[in-house]
Write a protein that holds these residues in place. Structure first.
Motif, short mmCIF file in Angstrom:
data_model
loop_
_atom_site.label_atom_id
_atom_site.label_comp_id
_atom_site.label_asym_id
_atom_site.label_seq_id
_atom_site.Cartn_x
_atom_site.Cartn_y
_atom_site.Cartn_z
N ILE A 8 0.74 -1.13 0.03
CA ILE A 8 -0.04 -0.08 0.15
C ILE A 8 0.85 1.37 -0.17
O ILE A 8 1.67 1.26 0.86
CB ILE A 8 -1.01 0.14 1.09
CG1 ILE A 8 -1.95 -1.25 1.18
CG2 ILE A 8 -1.66 1.32 1.19
CD1 ILE A 8 -2.73 -1.33 2.30
N ASP A 9 0.75 1.96 -0.84
CA ASP A 9 1.58 3.26 -1.22
C ASP A 9 1.13 4.36 -0.16
O ASP A 9 0.33 5.36 -0.58
CB ASP A 9 1.65 3.58 -2.45
CG ASP A 9 2.51 4.58 -2.84
OD1 ASP A 9 3.08 5.57 -2.10
OD2 ASP A 9 2.90 4.94 -4.16
N VAL A 10 1.34 4.35 1.05
CA VAL A 10 1.02 5.38 2.24
C VAL A 10 1.45 6.72 1.69
O VAL A 10 0.52 7.80 2.07
CB VAL A 10 1.34 4.65 3.71
CG1 VAL A 10 0.84 5.89 4.55
CG2 VAL A 10 0.79 3.46 3.94
N PRO A 11 2.73 7.05 1.50
CA PRO A 11 3.02 8.55 0.83
C PRO A 11 2.03 8.90 -0.24
O PRO A 11 1.81 10.17 -0.15
CB PRO A 11 4.41 8.24 0.56
CG PRO A 11 4.99 6.92 1.21
CD PRO A 11 3.61 6.29 1.11
N ARG A 12 1.94 8.06 -1.20
CA ARG A 12 0.93 8.67 -2.41
C ARG A 12 -0.41 8.82 -1.69
O ARG A 12 -1.01 9.94 -2.25
CB ARG A 12 0.71 7.23 -3.18
CG ARG A 12 0.07 7.93 -4.47
CD ARG A 12 0.10 6.90 -5.33
NE ARG A 12 -0.42 7.30 -6.78
CZ ARG A 12 -0.68 6.38 -7.89
NH1 ARG A 12 0.03 5.24 -7.86
NH2 ARG A 12 -1.33 6.76 -9.03
N LEU A 13 -0.87 8.03 -0.75
CA LEU A 13 -2.12 8.49 -0.08
C LEU A 13 -2.01 9.64 0.70
O LEU A 13 -2.91 10.56 0.45
CB LEU A 13 -2.59 7.24 0.77
CG LEU A 13 -3.95 7.26 1.52
CD1 LEU A 13 -5.00 7.48 0.26
CD2 LEU A 13 -4.23 6.23 2.46
N MET A 14 -0.91 9.86 1.26
CA MET A 14 -0.85 11.27 2.26
C MET A 14 -0.76 12.32 1.20
O MET A 14 -1.42 13.53 1.28
CB MET A 14 0.44 11.23 3.16
CG MET A 14 0.37 9.72 4.05
SD MET A 14 -1.06 10.05 5.36
CE MET A 14 -0.91 8.79 6.16
N ASP A 15 0.08 12.13 0.26
CA ASP A 15 0.04 13.38 -0.73
C ASP A 15 -1.35 13.73 -1.44
O ASP A 15 -1.73 14.76 -1.42
CB ASP A 15 0.88 13.09 -1.91
CG ASP A 15 1.29 14.24 -2.83
OD1 ASP A 15 1.78 15.18 -2.06
OD2 ASP A 15 1.33 14.12 -4.02
N PHE A 16 -2.14 12.44 -1.72
CA PHE A 16 -3.48 12.71 -2.35
C PHE A 16 -4.28 13.51 -1.30
O PHE A 16 -4.91 14.47 -1.41
CB PHE A 16 -4.18 11.34 -2.45
CG PHE A 16 -5.51 11.57 -2.67
CD1 PHE A 16 -6.15 11.89 -3.61
CD2 PHE A 16 -6.39 11.22 -1.47
CE1 PHE A 16 -7.34 12.07 -4.25
CE2 PHE A 16 -8.01 11.23 -1.85
CZ PHE A 16 -8.39 11.68 -3.08
#
Length: 187
Positions: A87-95
């Protein structure tokens, strides 16, 4: 004594929308907490990364939008490397940061929001990071916000920037990325 269990249904529409827009499979998370246990910035977060995902799964949009965590995430990707489901958590946080900006939600960490916006503007303009322009624009934002033209950190940063230019570590002449039109489509 009443021991009836009552099933509580989550409204998954918020999570489904976030998953679709971000491209991150939020529903693959089963709360193993490996992301949180490996996060070097967990000490500065108000809600741990695994809990942010759980709150999204539960449809707690207001609580997610009120969290400091997305603004503190450094996108170091330690969480992604530890996640058994990738799960790409940094991508989610950036989103989540981008969504907050779109909705005019006041950023929980203004300095991070200012840097984030400056960074994205820099990518939009040059198609890549141009360090000199990035740091200059970020310093100007800081000066405007603080209304402090002779701030000691600004002067020290300018001196440091000049030393880096003199040593060839930074350039005053911007370099543009090839395929800039493709990068513009990302925005």
């Amino acid at each position: 004594m009443n021991l009836e269990n009552e099933a509580v249904a989550f409204d998954t529409s918020y999570a489904a929308g976030c998953a679709e827009k971000s491209g991150v499979d939020i529903f693959a998370c089963y709360q193993c907490e490996k992301c949180t246990n490996g996060c070097p910035l967990a000490f500065a977060m108000d809600v741990m990364p695994h809990a942010i995902i759980r709150m999204m799964q539960a449809g707690l949009m207001d609580e997610v939008e009120d969290a400091v965590t997305p603004w503190v995430c450094a996108s170091c990707e330690t969480c992604v490397t530890r996640c058994p489901n990738n799960i790409d958590v940094p991508r989610l946080m950036d989103f989540l940061k981008q969504e907050a900006i779109k909705k005019d939600i006041e950023p929980k960490v203004p300095e991070v929001a200012a840097f984030h916006k400056t960074f994205m503007d820099n990518i939009r303009l040059f198609g890549r990071v141009q360090e000199t322009a990035l740091m200059g624009a970020y310093q100007l934002k800081g000066i405007r916000q603080a209304a402090d033209l002779i701030s000691a950190p600004v002067i020290e940063n300018v001196k440091l920037g000049l030393k880096m230019v003199a040593k060839g570590r930074m350039s005053l002449i911007p370099k543009f990325a090839k395929g800039k039109s493709r990068i513009k489509k990302l925005f």
